[in-house]
Design a protein around this motif. Structure first.
Motif, PDB file in Angstrom:
ATOM      1  N   THR A 179      -2.670  -0.742  -5.797  1.00 31.17           N
ATOM      2  CA  THR A 179      -3.880  -0.534  -5.218  1.00 31.17           C
ATOM      3  C   THR A 179      -4.717  -1.678  -4.846  1.00 31.17           C
ATOM      4  O   THR A 179      -5.715  -1.958  -4.484  1.00 31.17           O
ATOM      5  CB  THR A 179      -4.600   0.341  -6.360  1.00 31.17           C
ATOM      6  OG1 THR A 179      -4.581  -0.352  -7.744  1.00 31.17           O
ATOM      7  CG2 THR A 179      -4.080   1.416  -6.438  1.00 31.17           C
ATOM      8  N   LYS A 185       0.834  -1.499   0.081  1.00 31.45           N
ATOM      9  CA  LYS A 185      -0.039   0.122  -0.041  1.00 31.45           C
ATOM     10  C   LYS A 185       0.830   1.113  -0.017  1.00 31.45           C
ATOM     11  O   LYS A 185       0.669   2.179  -0.653  1.00 31.45           O
ATOM     12  CB  LYS A 185      -0.839  -0.100   1.184  1.00 31.45           C
ATOM     13  CG  LYS A 185      -2.099   0.724   1.013  1.00 31.45           C
ATOM     14  CD  LYS A 185      -3.102   0.444   2.176  1.00 31.45           C
ATOM     15  CE  LYS A 185      -4.306   1.511   2.117  1.00 31.45           C
ATOM     16  NZ  LYS A 185      -5.171   1.112   3.172  1.00 31.45           N
ATOM     17  N   GLU A 212      -6.917   0.203  -1.967  1.00 32.74           N
ATOM     18  CA  GLU A 212      -7.579   1.559  -2.068  1.00 32.74           C
ATOM     19  C   GLU A 212      -8.952   1.327  -2.109  1.00 32.74           C
ATOM     20  O   GLU A 212      -9.317   0.303  -3.021  1.00 32.74           O
ATOM     21  CB  GLU A 212      -7.005   2.329  -3.364  1.00 32.74           C
ATOM     22  CG  GLU A 212      -7.011   3.697  -3.321  1.00 32.74           C
ATOM     23  CD  GLU A 212      -6.046   4.121  -4.653  1.00 32.74           C
ATOM     24  OE1 GLU A 212      -6.923   4.166  -5.689  1.00 32.74           O
ATOM     25  OE2 GLU A 212      -5.056   4.400  -4.347  1.00 32.74           O
TER      26      GLU A 212
END
Ligand SMILES: CC(C)(COP(=O)(O)OP(=O)(O)OC[C@H]1O[C@@H](n2cnc3c(N)ncnc32)[C@H](O)[C@@H]1OP(=O)(O)O)[C@@H](O)C(=O)NCCC(=O)NCCS
Length: 196
Positions: free
Chosen positions: A131, A126, A172
């Motif tokens: 993502t 991350k 995300e």
């Protein structure tokens, strides 16, 4: 009326481990750890995970920041590796990250080391801006880290997109919500065009 519930308590001994990048002078030791985790006496196959890791290290797909070892008591006892992955749909390519393999030396399993490699590497991926992560494996192992079946995103190993052992994790929020397609690992995962 009472129901008697038997809870079988499992003894779990957790140990303090350091998670860090592997160094090139440790490749041999790391390969021995991978071998210890995966070696099966009667497994008749040219493919094995320690050769795969060596092939990846010798390829342009190697990500040193995401080839991590677990060190306990000054010994390397675990390893995790991520490589670039594409999710392809009608010529559109979305970049993701493939997790494979994950290994803990057989003498050090069930002490929380695999879990620590998972949590630390997810954080690292991350922080590097990735993502999503895709992994092919056992639900028991990956769901507790937030992975869900990739088929929920219409992501699969083939057009059917129905493999129940392929898992995906968004690093995300909603990063996979508009991504569907067939996953493609990096080249060392294929032999004669087939996933090994
Ligand atoms: C899978 C592996 C990495 C787990 O490492 P570990 O340090 O023993 O794991 P932890 O102690 O953090 O956690 C143990 C948990 O993983 C589960 N687990 C262990 N091996 C597993 C496997 N092969 N498949 C599914 N779950 C597994 C245990 O049941 C336990 O779950 P629980 O905590 O819910 O009871 C390790 O057992 C290993 O190297 N196995 C051989 C190689 C392998 O199968 N790698 C994964 C596929 S790439």
């Amino acid at each position: 009326m009472y129901n008697r519930i038997n809870i079988k308590e499992k003894e779990v001994i957790t140990v303090d481990v350091i998670i860090r990048k592997e160094n090139s002078d440790e490749y041999g030791i790391v390969n021995d750890v991978i071998k210890s985790a995966f070696f099966k006496e009667n497994k008749i196959s040219d493919f094995n995970e320690w050769n795969l890791v060596s092939d990846i290290r010798n390829s342009p797909y190697y990500i040193n920041e995401l080839s991590l070892v677990a060190e306990y008591d000054n010994k390397i006892v675990g390893h995790i590796m991520y490589t670039p992955m594409s999710i392809i749909n009608d010529g559109n390519i979305n970049e993701s990250l493939a997790l494979a393999p994950l290994s803990v030396h057989k003498d050090y399993q069930n002490k929380g080391i695999g879990s620590k490699l998972m949590t630390e590497s997810i954080k690292k991926a991350k922080s590097l801006g990735y993502t999503s992560i895709i992994v092919l494996g056992h639900p028991k192992l990956y769901k507790k880290f937030g992975f869900i079946e990739a088929l929920n995103y219409n992501i699969g190993l083939d057009e059917e997109c129905n493999n129940p052992y392929l898992f995906a994790l968004e690093l995300e929020k909603d990063s996979l919500s508009n991504v569907k397609g067939i996953v493609k690992y990096c080249d060392p995962f294929y032999s004669d065009g087939e996933l090994i």
